[in-house]
Write an enzyme that holds these catalytic residues in place. Structure first.
Site, PDB file in Angstrom:
ATOM      1  N   ASP A 157       0.799  -1.224   0.000  1.00 43.36           N
ATOM      2  CA  ASP A 157       0.000   0.000   0.000  1.00 43.36           C
ATOM      3  C   ASP A 157       0.836   1.280   0.000  1.00 43.36           C
ATOM      4  OD1 ASP A 157      -2.315  -1.410   0.005  1.00 43.36           O
ATOM      5  OD2 ASP A 157      -2.554  -1.399   2.179  1.00 43.36           O
TER       6      ASP A 157
ATOM      7  N   HIS B 193      28.718   5.320 -10.183  1.00 45.89           N
ATOM      8  CA  HIS B 193      27.422   5.605  -9.571  1.00 45.89           C
ATOM      9  C   HIS B 193      27.225   4.783  -8.302  1.00 45.89           C
ATOM     10  CE1 HIS B 193      25.416   7.620 -13.322  1.00 45.89           C
ATOM     11  NE2 HIS B 193      26.353   8.349 -12.765  1.00 45.89           N
TER      12      HIS B 193
ATOM     13  N   ASP C 297      28.885  13.096  -4.607  1.00 46.60           N
ATOM     14  CA  ASP C 297      28.161  13.616  -5.772  1.00 46.60           C
ATOM     15  C   ASP C 297      26.707  13.706  -5.333  1.00 46.60           C
ATOM     16  OD1 ASP C 297      26.909  14.115  -8.184  1.00 46.60           O
ATOM     17  OD2 ASP C 297      28.027  12.590  -9.313  1.00 46.60           O
TER      18      ASP C 297
ATOM     19  N   ASP D   4      23.603  19.541  -9.398  1.00 42.82           N
ATOM     20  CA  ASP D   4      24.410  18.324  -9.534  1.00 42.82           C
ATOM     21  C   ASP D   4      25.864  18.694  -9.258  1.00 42.82           C
ATOM     22  OD1 ASP D   4      25.519  15.922 -10.266  1.00 42.82           O
ATOM     23  OD2 ASP D   4      24.989  16.038 -12.394  1.00 42.82           O
TER      24      ASP D   4
ATOM     25  N   HIS E 124      34.211   8.542 -18.551  1.00 43.65           N
ATOM     26  CA  HIS E 124      32.898   9.156 -18.805  1.00 43.65           C
ATOM     27  C   HIS E 124      33.068  10.493 -19.514  1.00 43.65           C
ATOM     28  CE1 HIS E 124      33.375  11.936 -15.358  1.00 43.65           C
ATOM     29  NE2 HIS E 124      33.775  10.909 -14.642  1.00 43.65           N
TER      30      HIS E 124
ATOM     31  N   HIS F 277      26.829  17.119 -19.006  1.00 47.05           N
ATOM     32  CA  HIS F 277      25.516  16.896 -19.616  1.00 47.05           C
ATOM     33  C   HIS F 277      24.696  18.154 -19.398  1.00 47.05           C
ATOM     34  CE1 HIS F 277      24.326  16.204 -15.399  1.00 47.05           C
ATOM     35  NE2 HIS F 277      25.394  15.434 -15.315  1.00 47.05           N
TER      36      HIS F 277
ATOM     37  N   HIS G 162      20.087  14.672 -15.975  1.00 43.22           N
ATOM     38  CA  HIS G 162      20.634  14.557 -17.338  1.00 43.22           C
ATOM     39  C   HIS G 162      19.531  15.130 -18.228  1.00 43.22           C
ATOM     40  CE1 HIS G 162      23.531  11.061 -16.132  1.00 43.22           C
ATOM     41  NE2 HIS G 162      23.784  12.186 -15.506  1.00 43.22           N
TER      42      HIS G 162
ATOM     43  N   GLU H  54      32.387  18.120 -15.326  1.00 45.75           N
ATOM     44  CA  GLU H  54      32.698  17.149 -14.283  1.00 45.75           C
ATOM     45  C   GLU H  54      33.755  16.121 -14.671  1.00 45.75           C
ATOM     46  OE1 GLU H  54      29.566  14.168 -13.658  1.00 45.75           O
ATOM     47  OE2 GLU H  54      28.238  15.388 -14.901  1.00 45.75           O
TER      48      GLU H  54
ATOM     49  N   TYR I  81      40.068   7.987 -12.176  1.00 43.21           N
ATOM     50  CA  TYR I  81      39.743   6.833 -11.339  1.00 43.21           C
ATOM     51  C   TYR I  81      40.803   5.757 -11.543  1.00 43.21           C
ATOM     52  CZ  TYR I  81      35.489   9.501 -12.005  1.00 43.21           C
ATOM     53  OH  TYR I  81      34.586  10.539 -12.096  1.00 43.21           O
TER      54      TYR I  81
ATOM     55  N   ARG J 100      36.452  13.165  -8.671  1.00 43.15           N
ATOM     56  CA  ARG J 100      35.646  13.890  -9.665  1.00 43.15           C
ATOM     57  C   ARG J 100      35.340  15.253  -9.067  1.00 43.15           C
ATOM     58  NH1 ARG J 100      32.233  10.299 -10.533  1.00 43.15           N
ATOM     59  NH2 ARG J 100      30.426  10.846  -9.281  1.00 43.15           N
TER      60      ARG J 100
ATOM     61  N   GLU K 252      32.747  18.479  -9.927  1.00 46.55           N
ATOM     62  CA  GLU K 252      31.614  18.794 -10.810  1.00 46.55           C
ATOM     63  C   GLU K 252      30.933  20.091 -10.388  1.00 46.55           C
ATOM     64  OE1 GLU K 252      28.363  15.919 -10.605  1.00 46.55           O
ATOM     65  OE2 GLU K 252      27.619  16.603 -12.547  1.00 46.55           O
TER      66      GLU K 252
END
Ligand code: GLY
Ligand code: MN
Ligand code: MN
Length: 436
Positions: A37, A241, A258, A269, A348, A352, A359, A382, A386, A404, A406
């Site tokens: 529910d 991610h 992030d 972001d 990457h 974006h 995105h 960004e 790595y 990273r 960004e």
């Protein structure tokens, strides 16, 4: 907040872009069951919200340019006393007209009966073809109902066009009110990153830092994250991610965060990477300074006259050069770029579009060329590096480091403005902030 009148202007602009004889049909998001529910918190469909400002499910908007009884028709739930007791008041038909500017509002239960009239004698139907089974079915049922009236001299639409192309062009370039809304999302997200930096110390858990982020978003009334927070200590940062957020933070590791809040359905972001104990080690600093140099150079290339891919090309060049200097890549820079050797450590893209969706929508290429920047576009910049812990052919000092950085960048007439620049990012700035 986006003023009511702006939603009306958006509908008008879209209708002006539609060739004569067209009609557009846009559906709300559907509620989504989490378990039994319990529903997931409702998030309106971005296209639907962009045109209506209406935050209810079970709604359909129809834009019928030139229709005498009104161009903007909304189907939605009627006011429901029982619902009001359980979950609060919904707008109802009157609310859709008076609060949201519908020329006509009809109960959603009458869609099947009323939709054929709205599309008859129009040639072309714009809708999100294939995105929502229910909408596909409603549109086709309406078209067939109109076809059945052919002998009465009524013509049925014969062209079906994806609405996204026209609509997403509008969404790509942000208005003053949208920029103001995004500034607020950015400002609160910056405060959250600062709070997380302040709370970070060895022995804390990633989820404890996540709690600081969410606390800061929520206490400013921004109750949705634009995407699940990534709080990644040490080598977890090499999982792009990573959202498990359950490990302890170790002395001597970096922490990559992030995270961005959503304000009135517009996203921020931001990524920052900083030392858990407040001091960068030498190898961490070397890699960090390189990512920062790439990010600053990439941001500098955001301006009218340049195109979408310039920041990426810039970042790739700076990173590749730096990786050679640090001994992580061997060879000539141009050849390493051509062979995409950098992808081992930078896999990457550099950004974006950013807007209602993290995105965001909008073409990255037009007419077979990268899209030129225009004032009002917002993008992220960004870059990262790595080096997973299992890179056994790499000098051990680099292993297990993921970085990273960004920011959210608005294209302006003269160049750009960084909306998220207030979150510390220079090495000495971060160290000073964490020790203050
Ligand atoms: N937070 C998702 C991204 O940076 O694209
Ligand atoms: Mn991003
Ligand atoms: Mn991000």
């Amino acid at each position: 907040m986006i003023p009511r009148n702006e939603f009306k202007q958006r509908r008008k602009r879209l209708m002006r872009l539609m060739p004569k004889g067209s009609v557009a049909i846009i559906a709300s998001a559907a509620p989504s069951i989490r378990n039994r529910d319990v529903e997931y918190p409702f998030r309106q469909d971005s296209d639907f919200y962009y045109l209506t400002g209406f935050n209810e499910h079970d709604s359909i908007a129809v834009l019928a340019p030139g229709r005498k009884q009104g161009e903007y028709v909304v189907f939605c739930r009627e006011h429901d006393e029982k619902l009001a007791v359980w979950v609060g008041r919904n707008a109802g038909l009157e609310g859709a007209r008076e609060g949201y500017g519908a020329d006509e509002a009809l109960p959603i239960g009458e869609l099947q009966k009323a939709l054929p009239d709205l599309i008859e004698n129009r040639e072309r139907v714009y809708f999100a073809i294939g995105r929502d089974d229910d909408l596909d079915r409603h549109v086709m049922a309406a078209v067939n109902a109109v076809r059945a009236k052919a002998r009465a001299g009524v013509r049925a639409p014969f062209e079906f066009v994806a609405l996204e192309h026209l609509l997403h062009e509008l969404r790509l370039v942000k208005s003053t009110a949208e920029i103001k809304t995004m500034r607020r999302a950015a400002e609160v997200s910056v405060a959250a990153h600062k709070r997380a930096m302040r709370a970070c110390r060895p022995g804390r858990y990633e989820y404890e830092i996540e709690a600081e982020l969410v606390h800061e978003f929520t206490r400013h009334g921004l109750r949705s994250q634009a995407y699940p927070c990534i709080v990644a200590g040490g080598e977890n940062a090499c999982v792009l991610h990573y959202t498990d957020n359950r490990d302890p933070l170790r002395d001597g590791d970096l922490l990559l965060i992030d995270a961005g809040a959503e304000h009135d359905n517009y996203a921020a972001d931001i990524t920052r990477t900083f030392p858990v104990n407040g001091r960068f080690s030498d190898p961490q600093r070397s890699l960090y300074e390189l990512v920062l140099e790439a990010q600053m150079a990439a941001i500098k290339s955001v301006k009218p006259g340049n195109h979408w891919n310039d920041p990426h090309d810039t970042a790739v060049r700076v990173l590749t050069k730096g990786l050679v200097s640090l001994g992580l890549l061997e060879g000539k820079v141009n050849a390493l770029i051509k062979d995409e050797a950098y992808k081992r450590f930078y896999m990457h893209r550099t950004g974006h579009w950013l807007g209602m969706d993290v995105h965001d929508v909008g073409d990255y290429r037009t007419d077979d060329a990268w899209r030129p920047f225009e004032p009002g576009m917002v993008l992220t910049v960004e870059p990262g590096l790595y080096v997973p812990a299992d890179c056994t052919d790499v000098d051990p000092r680099w292993r297990g480091i993921g970085i990273r950085i960004e920011d959210d960048v608005l294209v302006t007439e003269k160049g750009h403005e960084v909306l998220t620049g207030a979150a510390p990012k220079a090495v000495d700035e971060i160290e000073a902030f964490m020790h203050s």
